[in-house]
Design an enzyme around this catalytic site. Structure first.
Site, PDB file in Angstrom:
ATOM      1  N   SER A 148     109.564  19.206 -28.934  1.00 17.75           N
ATOM      2  CA  SER A 148     110.604  18.305 -29.634  1.00 17.75           C
ATOM      3  C   SER A 148     111.086  17.218 -28.641  1.00 17.75           C
ATOM      4  CB  SER A 148     111.516  18.968 -30.094  1.00 17.75           C
ATOM      5  OG  SER A 148     112.371  19.501 -29.283  1.00 17.75           O
ATOM      6  N   GLY A 149     110.732  17.539 -27.285  1.00 17.39           N
ATOM      7  CA  GLY A 149     111.418  16.738 -26.387  1.00 17.39           C
ATOM      8  C   GLY A 149     112.669  17.363 -25.851  1.00 17.39           C
ATOM      9  N   GLU A 171      97.719  74.326 -63.906  1.00 13.52           N
ATOM     10  CA  GLU A 171      96.722  73.137 -63.451  1.00 13.52           C
ATOM     11  C   GLU A 171      95.579  73.737 -62.742  1.00 13.52           C
ATOM     12  OE1 GLU A 171      99.892  73.459 -62.932  1.00 13.52           O
ATOM     13  OE2 GLU A 171     100.742  71.492 -62.633  1.00 13.52           O
TER      14      GLU A 171
HETATM   15  N1  ATP Z   1     109.742  17.638 -33.637  1.00 16.81           N
HETATM   16  C1  ATP Z   1     109.165  18.502 -33.480  1.00 16.81           C
HETATM   17  N2  ATP Z   1     107.823  18.573 -33.117  1.00 16.81           N
HETATM   18  C2  ATP Z   1     107.184  19.886 -32.613  1.00 16.81           C
HETATM   19  N3  ATP Z   1     107.727  21.017 -32.556  1.00 16.81           N
HETATM   20  C3  ATP Z   1     108.948  21.021 -32.620  1.00 16.81           C
HETATM   21  C4  ATP Z   1     109.764  19.736 -33.111  1.00 16.81           C
HETATM   22  N4  ATP Z   1     111.092  20.235 -33.395  1.00 16.81           N
HETATM   23  C5  ATP Z   1     111.410  21.424 -33.111  1.00 16.81           C
HETATM   24  N5  ATP Z   1     109.986  21.948 -32.425  1.00 16.81           N
HETATM   25  C6  ATP Z   1     109.717  23.283 -32.129  1.00 16.81           C
HETATM   26  O1  ATP Z   1     110.749  24.166 -32.876  1.00 16.81           O
HETATM   27  C7  ATP Z   1     111.559  24.822 -31.789  1.00 16.81           C
HETATM   28  C8  ATP Z   1     112.979  25.068 -32.417  1.00 16.81           C
HETATM   29  O2  ATP Z   1     113.359  23.858 -32.941  1.00 16.81           O
HETATM   30  P1  ATP Z   1     114.879  23.344 -32.831  1.00 16.81           P
HETATM   31  O3  ATP Z   1     115.083  22.310 -33.826  1.00 16.81           O
HETATM   32  O4  ATP Z   1     115.774  24.510 -32.428  1.00 16.81           O
HETATM   33  O5  ATP Z   1     114.693  22.713 -31.371  1.00 16.81           O
HETATM   34  P2  ATP Z   1     115.181  21.415 -30.684  1.00 16.81           P
HETATM   35  O6  ATP Z   1     116.912  21.825 -30.428  1.00 16.81           O
HETATM   36  O7  ATP Z   1     114.993  20.130 -31.250  1.00 16.81           O
HETATM   37  O8  ATP Z   1     114.742  21.255 -29.070  1.00 16.81           O
HETATM   38  P3  ATP Z   1     114.246  22.508 -28.159  1.00 16.81           P
HETATM   39  O9  ATP Z   1     114.278  23.908 -28.775  1.00 16.81           O
HETATM   40  O10 ATP Z   1     112.962  21.997 -27.496  1.00 16.81           O
HETATM   41  O11 ATP Z   1     115.278  22.324 -27.268  1.00 16.81           O
HETATM   42  C9  ATP Z   1     111.414  24.138 -30.757  1.00 16.81           C
HETATM   43  O12 ATP Z   1     111.874  24.524 -29.477  1.00 16.81           O
HETATM   44  C10 ATP Z   1     109.952  23.420 -30.696  1.00 16.81           C
HETATM   45  O13 ATP Z   1     109.177  24.393 -30.058  1.00 16.81           O
END
Ligand code: ATP
Length: 551
Positions: free
Chosen positions: A34-35, A448
């Site tokens: 997600s970044g 049986e």
């Molecule tokens: N936009 C996205 N694209 C790809 N994978 C994602 C995305 N958002 C979340 N994920 C995956 O799902 C996991 C859990 O999502 P969550 O929403 O808890 O993450 P986040 O808080 O946005 O970021 P992170 O877990 O990376 O700190 C993430 O760790 C990541 O591996």
């Protein structure tokens, strides 16, 4: 493009982060980035163990900065020299179109995308970076919603793996700081209007102040609860169509209900599951309307997800027979004696509300054919119509009459009154037997076994797969074992045997996976069989005190 970062110094890369990733060394894996801190750290750590990650980023288009996140992750992937895939999806529009909530829609779109990226790159797994903090928040949310089971986030689901589910968030941040690696903050993660953010920033810190191991404790509860749930689901899966449900543990019945509803593709609320399971456990009737508007019913000890349809005659109705539904005084003449139609309907577990919908063909008050599943034929009716005999779906009512006659004979000889007959492939009787244990001084001389032996002799083969064993009492483990060995196609029994029954009385042997599983119908002419047993035990107790017979 820079070279992949690998071979991180051990002090930067603690075992708690490294160990769960060791099995991915050399493997192509799709990783959802997600970044945010967790997924950026997971990407760096995967490179550190020598895995070959493919970065997948979904732009949910839910906030103005989302395109910036995508660009940032692209830049990171390029710097690390790893493949990158992204797609922008208007998740809000998807949620409106599908009629679900936003979070569910986002999750579904995201995992579909991650799965497609994995498939395109030949990746064996999709990895996400959920950590123990995510797990603790999820378990708390489940707890507050009153979920029946605290599952938490599953460590594995299909091809998805969450290797860091037991890793504290602090370790992740320390790892990134040591690497000098930055990450993006999602502003919605700080908005206390969101339940997860409120738990993260307001609730969990207070819990941790009092219970420092809060997150570990919640994660542990989820793990143990998932294990308990798996065991209970195995028990629920062992419930067979013939297994009596009243008296089963509520936890098993709830899982039976959720499985049945899921198989029918029906959505439900947790309280509805509880109500249906409670009705099954108490042997009561319950009607509910599920969220999609579908009615379900518990009646006759079963959960029905579709209205019952009772069969119509599929043959030319002979002259003089009338088609109608039941009337007081209706009787069925069967080879072993005449029975009240109401008793036949009770034996067949026809729900009370359905009894007026069962089609009958009658001559006066003499029922010639009743549209049950399987249909019941009066004596000689099948021949009159010219319908072929069918051992698996035809004659058990009459055959039970013969078995009851044999049971009477056993009672007369001072034996436990149990009788059995085996019907051959054409519905004809090919074996008969009654208990002779006392006469023979051999406790294996059950009805049986005698009937099965005679059937094997008559048919010239020990394999009785197209035969029906009809017995007045639920078979014991020994007799059921013999029937399974002989691959008997169907078993029909009368009274339940709560002291030694192997079809739910004491245990249900068919709940385990045998190579062969007969179709079982219980409760046929149960009242007669049970009455005979009761009377003969009373007589024996009054008698000369000869040893107590064992059913
Ligand atoms: N936009 C996205 N694209 C790809 N994978 C994602 C995305 N958002 C979340 N994920 C995956 O799902 C996991 C859990 O999502 P969550 O929403 O808890 O993450 P986040 O808080 O946005 O970021 P992170 O877990 O990376 O700190 C993430 O760790 C990541 O591996």
């Amino acid at each position: 493009m820079s070279a992949p970062v690998s071979g991180l110094p051990p002090d930067l890369f603690p075992p708690r982060l490294r160990r769960p990733l060791a099995s991915y060394a050399g493997q192509v894996v799709a990783v959802g980035v997600s970044g945010g801190a967790d997924s950026v750290a997971l990407l760096r750590a995967l490179l550190g163990v020598g895995a070959r990650p493919v970065v997948a980023h979904l732009d949910h288009a839910l906030r103005p900065g989302s395109a910036g996140d995508a660009a940032w992750v692209l830049e990171l992937a390029e710097r690390l020299g790893v493949p990158f895939e992204t797609v922008r999806v208007d998740v809000a529009a998807v949620a409106v179109r599908r009629g679900g909530n936003l979070e569910d829609a986002a999750r579904r779109v995201r995992y579909d995308f991650l799965g497609r990226v994995a498939a395109r790159h030949g990746a064996g797994a999709v990895l996400t970076a959920h950590t123990r903090r995510d797990q603790a928040e999820t378990v708390l949310m489940e707890l507050l919603r009153g979920e029946a089971t605290l599952h938490g986030i599953a460590p594995a689901w299909g091809r998805v793996r969450r290797p860091w589910l037991d890793v504290p968030r602090a370790d992740v941040e320390a790892f990134l700081h040591a690497l000098g690696q930055g990450w993006r903050e999602d502003p919605t993660n700080a908005d206390p209007a969101q339940t997860r953010a409120w738990l993260r920033w307001e609730v969990l810190p207070r819990l941790r102040a009092r219970f420092p191991a809060t997150e570990a404790a919640l994660a542990r509860v989820a793990r143990l609860s998932r294990e308990d749930d798996a065991a209970l689901r195995v028990l629920a899966d062992r419930l067979q169509p013939h297994t009596p449900l009243p008296g089963q543990p509520p936890a098993v019945l709830r899982r039976h209900v959720t499985r049945t509803l899921a198989q029918a593709g029906l959505p439900y609320h947790a309280e509805q599951v509880e109500r249906l399971a409670a009705a099954l456990g108490a042997g009561e009737t319950a009607h509910l309307c599920l969220p999609g508007g579908r009615d379900v019913t518990v009646t006759g000890g079963r959960l029905h997800t579709a209205p019952q349809v009772w069969p119509a005659p599929d043959f030319a109705v002979p002259e003089g027979w009338t088609r109608r539904t039941r009337q007081p005084g209706d009787r069925v003449r069967l080879p072993g004696g005449t029975r009240r139609l109401s008793d036949v309907l009770t034996d067949a577990k026809v729900p009370r509300g359905d009894r007026d919908r069962v089609l009958l063909l009658v001559q006066g008050s003499d029922v010639r054919w009743a549209g049950l599943r399987p249909p019941v034929w009066g004596a000689g009716a099948r021949e009159e119509v010219g319908a072929p005999p069918d051992a698996l779906h035809g004659a058990p009512h009459g055959a039970m009459g013969e078995a009851l006659a044999l049971a009477h004979e056993a009672a007369g000889a001072g034996e436990v009154p149990v009788g059995a007959v085996v019907l051959g492939p054409g519905g004809e009787v090919v074996g008969r037997g009654r208990n002779t244990s006392r006469e023979d001084g051999d406790l294996t001389r059950h009805a049986e076994l005698a009937a099965l032996r005679e059937a094997a002799r008559t048919l010239g083969t020990p394999y009785l797969d197209r035969c029906t064993l009809v017995v007045t009492l639920e078979p014991c483990p020994m007799c059921l074992g013999a029937a399974l060995e002989a691959r008997v196609g169907r078993i029909v029994y009368g009274a339940r045997n709560p002291k030694a029954g192997a079809l739910g009385g004491v245990t249900d042997l068919l709940g385990h996976h045998w190579g062969h599983a007969p179709v079982v119908t219980g409760g046929l002419r149960a009242g007669e069989a049970a009455g005979l047993l009761r009377r003969s035990f009373q007589a024996l107790r009054r008698g000369a005190g000869a040893g107590k017979p064992q059913p």
